[in-house]
Design a protein around this motif. Structure first.
Motif, PDB file in Angstrom:
ATOM      1  N   ARG A   1      58.839  38.156  11.437  1.00  0.00           N
ATOM      2  CA  ARG A   1      59.290  37.002  11.172  1.00  0.00           C
ATOM      3  C   ARG A   1      59.685  36.459   9.643  1.00  0.00           C
ATOM      4  O   ARG A   1      60.145  35.662   9.578  1.00  0.00           O
ATOM      5  CB  ARG A   1      58.077  35.796  11.843  1.00  0.00           C
ATOM      6  CG  ARG A   1      58.099  35.612  13.199  1.00  0.00           C
ATOM      7  CD  ARG A   1      57.367  34.480  13.717  1.00  0.00           C
ATOM      8  NE  ARG A   1      55.881  34.331  12.916  1.00  0.00           N
ATOM      9  CZ  ARG A   1      54.875  34.754  13.231  1.00  0.00           C
ATOM     10  NH1 ARG A   1      54.846  35.184  14.407  1.00  0.00           N
ATOM     11  NH2 ARG A   1      53.762  34.423  12.440  1.00  0.00           N
ATOM     12  N   GLY A   2      59.140  37.170   8.906  1.00  0.00           N
ATOM     13  CA  GLY A   2      59.273  37.040   7.504  1.00  0.00           C
ATOM     14  C   GLY A   2      58.144  35.893   6.825  1.00  0.00           C
ATOM     15  O   GLY A   2      58.260  35.367   5.874  1.00  0.00           O
ATOM     16  N   ASP A   3      56.961  35.942   7.902  1.00  0.00           N
ATOM     17  CA  ASP A   3      56.070  34.868   7.281  1.00  0.00           C
ATOM     18  C   ASP A   3      54.891  35.413   6.633  1.00  0.00           C
ATOM     19  O   ASP A   3      53.853  34.889   6.311  1.00  0.00           O
ATOM     20  CB  ASP A   3      55.555  33.864   8.438  1.00  0.00           C
ATOM     21  CG  ASP A   3      56.733  33.111   9.150  1.00  0.00           C
ATOM     22  OD1 ASP A   3      57.472  33.049   8.369  1.00  0.00           O
ATOM     23  OD2 ASP A   3      56.579  32.796  10.115  1.00  0.00           O
ATOM     24  N   ALA A   4      54.691  36.772   6.501  1.00  0.00           N
ATOM     25  CA  ALA A   4      53.587  37.364   5.936  1.00  0.00           C
ATOM     26  C   ALA A   4      53.377  37.196   4.563  1.00  0.00           C
ATOM     27  O   ALA A   4      54.348  36.888   3.479  1.00  0.00           O
ATOM     28  CB  ALA A   4      53.749  38.869   6.183  1.00  0.00           C
ATOM     29  N   PRO A   5      52.104  37.147   4.095  1.00  0.00           N
ATOM     30  CA  PRO A   5      51.779  36.429   2.741  1.00  0.00           C
ATOM     31  C   PRO A   5      52.201  37.655   1.680  1.00  0.00           C
ATOM     32  O   PRO A   5      52.042  38.918   1.777  1.00  0.00           O
ATOM     33  CB  PRO A   5      50.459  36.310   2.598  1.00  0.00           C
ATOM     34  CG  PRO A   5      50.103  37.076   3.911  1.00  0.00           C
ATOM     35  CD  PRO A   5      50.917  36.971   4.738  1.00  0.00           C
ATOM     36  N   THR A   6      53.072  37.271   0.768  1.00  0.00           N
ATOM     37  CA  THR A   6      53.571  38.494  -0.345  1.00  0.00           C
ATOM     38  C   THR A   6      53.140  37.689  -1.696  1.00  0.00           C
ATOM     39  O   THR A   6      52.814  36.460  -1.729  1.00  0.00           O
ATOM     40  CB  THR A   6      54.868  38.799  -0.376  1.00  0.00           C
ATOM     41  OG1 THR A   6      55.578  37.498  -0.562  1.00  0.00           O
ATOM     42  CG2 THR A   6      55.420  39.099   1.126  1.00  0.00           C
ATOM     43  N   LEU A   7      53.243  38.536  -2.849  1.00  0.00           N
ATOM     44  CA  LEU A   7      52.908  38.167  -3.989  1.00  0.00           C
ATOM     45  C   LEU A   7      53.805  37.133  -4.674  1.00  0.00           C
ATOM     46  O   LEU A   7      53.455  36.060  -5.092  1.00  0.00           O
ATOM     47  CB  LEU A   7      52.982  39.351  -5.118  1.00  0.00           C
ATOM     48  CG  LEU A   7      52.883  39.022  -6.580  1.00  0.00           C
ATOM     49  CD1 LEU A   7      51.390  38.356  -6.756  1.00  0.00           C
ATOM     50  CD2 LEU A   7      53.216  40.133  -7.354  1.00  0.00           C
TER      51      LEU A   7
ATOM     52  N   LEU B   1      53.007  33.228  -5.757  1.00  0.00           N
ATOM     53  CA  LEU B   1      53.384  32.747  -6.792  1.00  0.00           C
ATOM     54  C   LEU B   1      54.194  31.532  -6.635  1.00  0.00           C
ATOM     55  O   LEU B   1      53.869  30.321  -7.465  1.00  0.00           O
ATOM     56  CB  LEU B   1      54.286  33.731  -7.349  1.00  0.00           C
ATOM     57  CG  LEU B   1      54.750  33.320  -8.847  1.00  0.00           C
ATOM     58  CD1 LEU B   1      53.792  33.065  -9.911  1.00  0.00           C
ATOM     59  CD2 LEU B   1      55.802  34.174  -9.465  1.00  0.00           C
ATOM     60  N   ILE B   2      54.980  31.527  -5.677  1.00  0.00           N
ATOM     61  CA  ILE B   2      55.803  29.985  -5.454  1.00  0.00           C
ATOM     62  C   ILE B   2      54.869  28.924  -4.894  1.00  0.00           C
ATOM     63  O   ILE B   2      54.732  27.837  -5.314  1.00  0.00           O
ATOM     64  CB  ILE B   2      56.865  30.470  -4.363  1.00  0.00           C
ATOM     65  CG1 ILE B   2      57.897  31.092  -4.918  1.00  0.00           C
ATOM     66  CG2 ILE B   2      57.437  29.031  -3.773  1.00  0.00           C
ATOM     67  CD1 ILE B   2      59.044  31.714  -3.952  1.00  0.00           C
ATOM     68  N   ALA B   3      53.614  29.480  -4.081  1.00  0.00           N
ATOM     69  CA  ALA B   3      52.775  28.290  -3.347  1.00  0.00           C
ATOM     70  C   ALA B   3      51.926  27.951  -4.574  1.00  0.00           C
ATOM     71  O   ALA B   3      51.330  26.716  -4.544  1.00  0.00           O
ATOM     72  CB  ALA B   3      52.054  28.796  -2.328  1.00  0.00           C
ATOM     73  N   ASN B   4      51.397  28.911  -5.197  1.00  0.00           N
ATOM     74  CA  ASN B   4      50.307  28.496  -6.183  1.00  0.00           C
ATOM     75  C   ASN B   4      50.730  29.095  -7.725  1.00  0.00           C
ATOM     76  O   ASN B   4      49.924  30.212  -8.145  1.00  0.00           O
ATOM     77  CB  ASN B   4      48.847  28.995  -5.556  1.00  0.00           C
ATOM     78  CG  ASN B   4      48.604  28.506  -4.420  1.00  0.00           C
ATOM     79  OD1 ASN B   4      48.532  27.068  -4.328  1.00  0.00           O
ATOM     80  ND2 ASN B   4      48.247  29.278  -3.588  1.00  0.00           N
ATOM     81  N   PRO B   5      51.634  28.714  -8.511  1.00  0.00           N
ATOM     82  CA  PRO B   5      52.168  29.431  -9.467  1.00  0.00           C
ATOM     83  C   PRO B   5      50.899  29.332 -10.627  1.00  0.00           C
ATOM     84  O   PRO B   5      50.744  30.567 -11.336  1.00  0.00           O
ATOM     85  CB  PRO B   5      53.335  28.608  -9.877  1.00  0.00           C
ATOM     86  CG  PRO B   5      53.208  27.218  -9.324  1.00  0.00           C
ATOM     87  CD  PRO B   5      52.452  27.479  -8.122  1.00  0.00           C
TER      88      PRO B   5
END
Length: 121
Positions: free
Chosen positions: A81-87, A91-95
């Motif tokens: 689905r493209g929802d897997a956590p990535t770096l 970074l966007i969620a918690n810069p």
């Protein structure tokens, strides 16, 4: 003699409840211990009757195999689905947090390598 069956340290509440239900449903004679205030003990589920050891370990192994398969399937679905956590998503969620972790990694690497860089001269 009691046998350590399942350690509860670093286990989610959901998994601990499922393990308790599984052992209760299958009629195993178990009890729990807590680590205590100073964390000197062991958070665990113990089996009282050592004659049930093989069956209890087999039941837990089957449960953990099933849980692992479910987690792997959920991860594969999230990737699809493209929802897997990535770096980059982190970074966007918690810069601020990601930047601090990266700075800490670089500082630790520099502090570790600094004595050896002085020997190269």
């Amino acid at each position: 003699m009691a046998h350590l069956l399942f350690r509860l340290r670093n286990v989610t509440d959901e998994e601990a409840v499922e393990v308790r239900q599984l052992l209760d449903e299958q009629g195993f004679d178990v009890y729990e211990t807590q680590a205590g205030f100073f964390r000197l003990g062991v958070d665990a589920i113990w089996l009282r009757n050592s004659a049930q050891r093989g069956a209890a370990e087999a039941a837990l192994a089957a449960y953990q195999k099933n849980r692992q398969a479910n987690a792997r399937q959920e991860h594969e679905e999230a990737v699809a689905r493209g929802d897997a956590p990535t770096l980059w998503r982190r970074l966007i969620a918690n810069p601020f947090q990601v930047t601090l972790v990266m700075v800490a990694v670089v500082l630790i690497a520099l502090l570790t390598l600094l004595p050896f860089m002085g020997l190269a001269r």
